[in-house]
Design an enzyme around this catalytic site. Sequence first.
Site, PDB file in Angstrom:
ATOM      1  N   ASP A  52       0.824  -1.207   0.000  1.00 35.98           N
ATOM      2  CA  ASP A  52       0.000   0.000   0.000  1.00 35.98           C
ATOM      3  C   ASP A  52       0.861   1.260   0.000  1.00 35.98           C
ATOM      4  O   ASP A  52       2.078   1.202   0.211  1.00 35.98           O
ATOM      5  CB  ASP A  52      -0.898   0.030   1.238  1.00 35.98           C
ATOM      6  CG  ASP A  52      -1.997  -1.010   1.189  1.00 35.98           C
ATOM      7  OD1 ASP A  52      -2.494  -1.289   0.084  1.00 35.98           O
ATOM      8  OD2 ASP A  52      -2.353  -1.547   2.255  1.00 35.98           O
ATOM      9  N   TYR A 111       7.325 -10.132   6.386  1.00 39.96           N
ATOM     10  CA  TYR A 111       7.196  -8.711   6.703  1.00 39.96           C
ATOM     11  C   TYR A 111       7.817  -8.417   8.069  1.00 39.96           C
ATOM     12  O   TYR A 111       7.873  -9.284   8.943  1.00 39.96           O
ATOM     13  CB  TYR A 111       5.724  -8.292   6.758  1.00 39.96           C
ATOM     14  CG  TYR A 111       5.042  -8.166   5.422  1.00 39.96           C
ATOM     15  CD1 TYR A 111       4.983  -6.938   4.762  1.00 39.96           C
ATOM     16  CD2 TYR A 111       4.443  -9.267   4.819  1.00 39.96           C
ATOM     17  CE1 TYR A 111       4.343  -6.816   3.541  1.00 39.96           C
ATOM     18  CE2 TYR A 111       3.802  -9.153   3.592  1.00 39.96           C
ATOM     19  CZ  TYR A 111       3.755  -7.928   2.962  1.00 39.96           C
ATOM     20  OH  TYR A 111       3.123  -7.803   1.746  1.00 39.96           O
TER      21      TYR A 111
END
Length: 245
Positions: A52, A111
């Site tokens: 994003d 992540y």
Amino acid sequence: MYRYKITIEYLGTDLAGWQRQAGVMSVQQILEEAIYKFSGEQVILFGSGRTDAGVHAIGQVAHFDLSKYLEPHKIITAINYFARPYAVGVWNCELAPNNFHARFSATSRYYIYRIINRPYPSVIDLNRAWWISSPLDVPAMQQAAVYLLGKHDFTSFRASSCQSKSSIKTLTELNIIKEDEEIKLYLSAPSFLHHMVRNIVGSLVLVGKNIWQVEQIKDVLEAKDRKAAGPTAPASGLYFVKTAY
């Protein structure tokens, strides 16, 4: 055709995310335009994950095809030259089999989420971590994280705009480590739902602030309702680290 696999790093602060979008600058657009400038070929870049706006990457993987062979090290140099002045760079390039796909060949994605936990903000980490001034109870967060490991329905932690057909995901890693004034959350799974990592982090922070009890994470997971979970953590603290194949 020659298929090239590239590994990319970028600061997402001033970008609209990975995916090309009209009217804004994305990582995909920057790289596709850079490749065109030195190869003369219009390519479509396929990434291993769609980050994003504001999210960073250390090891995003992507692939593209060219009709002619170019040496991988020259591709790295050319992309990095033409991607300027954006904070986007390629640090590895190699030929890949024609059946390789950056997204669909992936077996796991990794992540890291960074939290700066001290009374005053960090200028160095501005837009690169989530600053939380109140002390967080890391042991409580670690205990709560255990409830999320494994295969579950993560509906409570998916964005309302998530387009995934299934909310069943398998979280293979969720480690929380405190190093001085920084807290790092390490997460891995074969794939993630939209906003899943940031929604998990936002919920665990409520545990860390002692607003929620440890066991409440289990209740949120079982609720299968986004409204039951905590707020979405800021994009600035999230880093796409690597993809395994």
